[in-house]
Design a protein around this motif. Structure first.
Motif, mmCIF file in Angstrom:
data_model
loop_
_atom_site.group_PDB
_atom_site.id
_atom_site.type_symbol
_atom_site.label_atom_id
_atom_site.label_comp_id
_atom_site.label_asym_id
_atom_site.label_seq_id
_atom_site.Cartn_x
_atom_site.Cartn_y
_atom_site.Cartn_z
ATOM 1 N N UNK B 111 0.848 -1.209 0.000
ATOM 2 C CA UNK B 111 0.000 0.000 0.000
ATOM 3 C C UNK B 111 0.873 1.245 0.000
ATOM 4 N N UNK B 123 0.558 1.415 13.848
ATOM 5 C CA UNK B 123 0.442 0.041 13.390
ATOM 6 C C UNK B 123 -0.671 -0.129 12.371
ATOM 7 N N UNK B 124 -1.406 0.941 12.076
ATOM 8 C CA UNK B 124 -2.537 0.813 11.149
ATOM 9 C C UNK B 124 -2.454 1.808 10.000
ATOM 10 N N UNK B 127 -3.009 0.539 5.029
ATOM 11 C CA UNK B 127 -3.971 -0.517 4.744
ATOM 12 C C UNK B 127 -4.793 -0.231 3.500
ATOM 13 N N UNK B 128 -4.352 0.732 2.695
ATOM 14 C CA UNK B 128 -5.101 1.031 1.482
ATOM 15 C C UNK B 128 -4.611 0.150 0.347
ATOM 16 N N UNK B 289 0.083 -14.282 11.519
ATOM 17 C CA UNK B 289 -0.739 -13.083 11.389
ATOM 18 C C UNK B 289 -2.023 -13.221 12.196
ATOM 19 N N UNK B 292 -1.419 -12.375 15.609
ATOM 20 C CA UNK B 292 -1.304 -10.924 15.661
ATOM 21 C C UNK B 292 -2.680 -10.296 15.821
ATOM 22 N N UNK B 293 -3.648 -10.786 15.051
ATOM 23 C CA UNK B 293 -5.005 -10.255 15.150
ATOM 24 C C UNK B 293 -5.559 -10.504 16.538
ATOM 25 N N UNK B 296 -4.104 -8.097 18.958
ATOM 26 C CA UNK B 296 -4.609 -6.755 18.696
ATOM 27 C C UNK B 296 -5.987 -6.594 19.322
ATOM 28 N N UNK B 297 -6.866 -7.603 19.110
ATOM 29 C CA UNK B 297 -8.225 -7.538 19.648
ATOM 30 C C UNK B 297 -8.199 -7.566 21.160
ATOM 31 N N UNK B 300 -7.286 -4.210 22.312
ATOM 32 C CA UNK B 300 -8.409 -3.284 22.195
ATOM 33 C C UNK B 300 -9.366 -3.441 23.360
ATOM 34 N N UNK B 351 7.300 -8.430 13.991
ATOM 35 C CA UNK B 351 6.991 -8.946 12.670
ATOM 36 C C UNK B 351 7.980 -8.433 11.641
#
Lengths: 474, 473
Positions: B111, B123-124, B127-128, B289, B292-293, B296-297, B300, B351
């Protein structure tokens, strides 16, 4: 007679050190690819199952929260790999494996494995499909190029034809001889593939996988048959074996290397897809024009929806509504957003499928362009399969958000966003489950590819027989 | 003597139409590849330009809304948050390097656009993803690097596979050697003729195509980059000629030569890169990955649960920012975003660290295959390798810090923006890497190609001494 020819051809090939070396290398690569693919697939499936469990755990551990906050936290859907993905990775490396299902947005899939790799990735990944699509045809060319031209150069062709051997018999015998030699490489690989399948997949999907495995084997056999037929035809028609080899290598270069890339370019030219920026702008414009941006509710639109709610619940003032109005508005915005996304994503994916059809049409020039999409389709790693999963995840997302919005509507009353739900609600919402489409649907979607593959096989056979029939002995 | 053989062989090639056929094939392949690369590069250029234009348009619109409210043309209630600092979104994008047309590399995957605002999390940021058909991505681009790395060696083989074998099979080799000439001179002369033809076609058609495509050779970076690229192409050509000479010197028939050459090509262009890839991913496997998700959750959730504590913590750490205990909602969101970033960024760094280690291993092992050496060097020249992308990522992250330094104090002190403030907002500008990095990579590539060439060429010449002048049946 045929058997005699087959036996002679196979013995000759087997005694040739070059064939043993080449076959050994190809078999080694094939087994390596199968082994790695299978190990990788098992690892990926383990990770995915764990991720699913963890996602449910996080969802339940949200604590007390308003339903709308929970809708924003959302769930993650993780794309499962089909049992045959270890044979043909297809386009999976270029597609994300996880999608965030949250309120208001249909998110794209994230984390494409091609990105999380070094530049070596551009050389392609060694899968069983790649070995069979690119290397086996080379092996066929190596075995077949001097079948007839070589005999003519050695002077034995004249003697062979003087025996009165029918061209059809000769063609079949030579072809089967090469096929048996090839079987030395393919049969162990196929057996290993079947064994891997039975070990890897859960009981329920073994029959699904075996079905597809057999169809895959058939497709590859048609492809090899076509290559063999063309190779024999060229060998019979050309003056010297040297020229035959050159011609066949050139065909391989054009058919396997050049045409796929060229076809992709042409497809993009004929059916251009919108860029990311254009796509986002178009979606945002629709939201703006309808007065339904996701954050700040527009006063006019909101008044319209309020009016409808007043009529529906038979009250005159908003304060008298028995339900929470914010939730009604949220759900309306959701429904509107869904149809916007349906239209734009639908259009985008339709363009991709139209591009893929153009690429498939290039199979008229190169049989690989027919085999590759069919192989991906049967392995469950093509774009159509991904689209199906995305559609299923999107359906679940909508039902999840609707459930949460309705909960807020019915229970929140005047407290609105301050109304908190707890794990009881989170537990009551069923998890996302997905069942892959059946084999008949895949076959239906790949009718053109199957037809072209059969066409090439028949062409190969006819070309070989005709060329051998017209051969000159000297 | 070699010169005479050289000229004679060129004449022979011209006479049997070989040169014309090859010229045509080269022209078509390279012309199309350069055109395809240029189109892609121009499209990317346009996308970057459009991204900045859209970003500026949004800012201008917002500025106008604020100006209208200031002048009393519209009531403030209609756009209550227009002058809040979180409303500012600043565009950032990675422009294509001047010679991107030569090699698309990874650029179609990574991206290349980002938006920076108050709530941006490092970290975000990226993402495009472009809306590319994955089947097209799988097929790969038909750019000049593809032609040079994959197809060019095969064309070289077609020119050289029967360098000596043809004359031997025709019977003229013995006649030639009856003259006072050594076999090695014959071989070198003939090879040189074909080398000259191949290089003329490749370099000539590339330069012509670039000229026709409107590339400005005088632009900064273009001239030097092109010179390096041409040197690499010459080195790559020499390598494959060395291989072809060695195969010819073994003394087999032309059919066997062709087969062995294709086998060597498969080894270096298909098999070794795949095995290398497997090796680096086994040595330095990238963390999952999906894990990783999950982290992340989980982060959050944790941040959401402890938001009150986080705010208190922020008060304590930044007492200069918060005049009293009441924190506006904009700042509250910022604190949460910063906390999420703080917890998740280490995962992202871990990562990236593994990927960097993988790439470093590739850098060391790439000399096992000329195709990998060539690709790495070409990507560096074209600016489509991972290093330049990292450079871009670091700059955007630094810009996020710059924007926070501007916006966070204003957010906490509830200082809203005036329309005149919009004229002095910081903007992102991408700084190209220093030339030295590209130069060092190109030089390493050149050496990585020339050294094996010399060794293999030497072996070939030695092998010629035992060349069987008469074919053994």
């Amino acid at each position: 007679m045929i058997l005699r020819i087959v036996r002679k051809e196979f013995t000759e090939m087997w005694r040739d050190g070059r064939f043993r070396l080449a076959a050994g290398i190809v078999l080694g690569l094939l087994l390596l690819a199968l082994g790695l693919g299978w190990a990788g697939a098992r690892q990926a499936e383990r990770e995915r199952a764990e991720a699913d469990r963890a996602d449910r755990a996080e969802w339940l551990a949200q604590g007390k929260r308003s339903p709308h906050s929970a809708a924003h936290f959302g769930r993650y859907a993780f794309k499962p790999a089909t049992p045959l993905a270890f044979l043909d990775k297809g386009v999976n490396s270029y597609l994300g494996t996880a999608v965030w299902m949250e309120a208001h947005y249909q998110n794209p899939f994230r984390f494409r494995s091609a990105e999380d790799a070094t530049s070596l990735q551009r050389f392609g990944e060694l899968t069983a499909a790649v070995v069979m699509q690119l290397l086996i045809p080379l092996l066929i060319v190596l075995l077949a190029f001097s079948q007839l031209a070589g005999e003519r150069e050695r002077g034995t062709l004249r003697q062979l034809l003087s025996l009165g051997v029918q061209p059809g018999v000769l063609a079949t015998g030579k072809a089967l001889g090469v096929a048996v030699a090839l079987g030395v490489v393919l049969v162990p690989a196929v057996l290993l593939g079947v064994a891997a399948l039975s070990v890897a997949s859960p009981e329920a999907s073994v029959s699904w996988s075996l079905d597809r495995f057999l169809l895959l084997a058939l497709a590859y056999l048609l492809y090899f048959g076509a290559t063999l037929g063309i190779a024999l035809a060229v060998s019979a028609s050309v003056r010297s074996s040297r020229v035959a080899l050159l011609a066949l290598f050139s065909c391989w270069m054009v058919g396997c290397l050049i045409v796929p890339r060229l076809a992709a370019d042409v497809a993009e030219l004929i059916h251009p897809a919108p860029t990311y920026a254009e796509f986002q702008k178009a979606v945002n414009r629709e939201f703006k024009d309808a007065g339904m941006p996701d954050t700040i509710p527009d006063t006019k639109k909101r008044a319209e929806i309020e009016q409808r709610a007043l009529v529906q619940y038979n009250v005159t003032r908003a304060e008298d509504l028995p339900v929470n109005f914010d939730a009604i508005y949220l759900q309306e915005a959701e429904v509107f957003g869904n149809q916007v996304y349906d239209k734009h994503y639908g259009d985008l994916w339709d363009i991709f499928e139209r591009q893929n059809r153009i690429q498939a049409l290039s199979a008229v020039v190169a049989p690989l362009s027919a085999l590759r999409p069919l192989s991906m389709g049967l392995s469950g790693t093509d774009f159509a399969q991904h689209r199906d999963f995305a559609r299923a995840a999107e359906t679940y997302r909508r039902s999840l958000v609707e459930r949460l919005n309705l909960e807020m509507r019915d229970k929140a009353g005047k407290t609105g966003y301050s109304y908190l739900s707890d794990a009881e609600l989170w537990r009551s919402i069923p998890d996302f489950t997905y069942a892959a489409p059946g084999t008949s649907r895949v076959l239906g979607a790949n009718k053109l590819n199957i037809a072209l593959l059969v066409f090439w096989f028949v062409t190969g056979c006819i070309a070989a027989i005709v060329a051998i029939g017209r051969m000159k002995a000297v | 003597m070699i010169k005479r053989i050289f000229r004679h062989d060129l004449r022979l090639l011209k006479a049997d139409k070989t040169l014309i056929v090859f010229a045509a094939v080269f022209a078509v392949l390279i012309g199309y590849a350069v055109a395809s690369g240029l189109i892609w590069a121009n499209e990317r250029d346009e996308l970057v330009r459009q991204w900045y234009a859209d970003g500026e348009q949004y800012l201008a619109m917002n500025r106008q809304v604020i100006a209208d409210i200031e002048q009393g043309k519209t009531p403030a209630e209609e756009s209550p948050f227009a002058d809040w600092v979180f409303a500012v979104k600043l565009p950032a994008a990675l422009p294509p390097a001047p010679l991107t047309a030569l090699s698309v590399g990874r650029a179609d995957l990574d991206p290349f656009t980002a938006t920076v605002d108050l709530y941006s999390k490092k970290n975000e940021l990226f993402k495009n993803y472009e809306t590319d058909n994955p089947t097209t991505l799988l097929a790969g681009r038909f750019d000049p690097t593809f032609v040079i790395i994959y197809l060019y060696p095969l064309l070289i083989f077609a020119l050289t596979y029967n360098l000596l074998a043809r004359e031997r099979e025709d019977g003229t080799l013995l006649l030639t050697l009856a003259q006072p000439v050594r076999l090695r001179h014959v071989a070198i002369g003939k090879a040189a003729a074909r080398l000259f033809a191949a290089l003329t076609f490749v370099i000539g058609f590339t330069l012509i195509s670039l000229l026709v495509g409107g590339v400005d050779f005088a632009a900064p970076g273009v001239g030097l980059g092109l010179v390096w690229w041409l040197l690499l192409v010459i080195a790559y050509t020499l390598f494959w000629f060395a291989i072809a000479s060695w195969v010819n010197a073994r003394g087999s028939s032309s059919a066997t030569n062709a087969t062995v050459l294709v086998g060597v090509w498969l080894l270096f262009v298909v098999v070794v890169p795949s095995l290398l890839s497997i090796a680096v991913t086994s040595f330095y496997p990238v963390p999952s990955r999906l894990e990783f998700i999950r982290q992340m959750r989980s982060n959050d959730n944790e941040v959401g649960r402890s938001s009150k504590n986080l705010l208190e913590q922020y008060h304590r750490d930044h007492s200069e920012l918060v005049p009293d205990e009441t924190v506006n909602i904009q700042s509250r969101f910022y604190v949460l975003a910063e906390a999420q970033e703080g917890r998740t960024l280490p995962l992202v760094r871990a990562y990236d660290g593994q990927l960097t280690r993988q790439q470093n291993l590739v850098d060391r092992l790439r000399f096992l295959s000329p195709a990998v050496v060539m690709q790495e060097a070409t990507n560096a020249i074209a600016g489509t390798d991972r290093a330049r992308y990292h450079h871009f990522q670091k700059q955007v992250e630094a810009f996020v810090d710059e924007w926070r330094a501007y916006a966070v104090p204003r957010s906490f002190r509830q200082i809203n923006l005036r329309s005149s403030d919009y004229d002095s907002l910081p903007r992102f500008g991408f700084q190209e890497e220093p030339d030295a990095r590209v130069t060092s990579r190109a030089l390493a590539g050149l050496l990585g190609l020339l050294l094996p060439t010399i060794v293999i060429g030497g072996i070939a010449l030695r092998r010629l001494r035992r060349y069987p002048l008469v074919e053994s049946r």
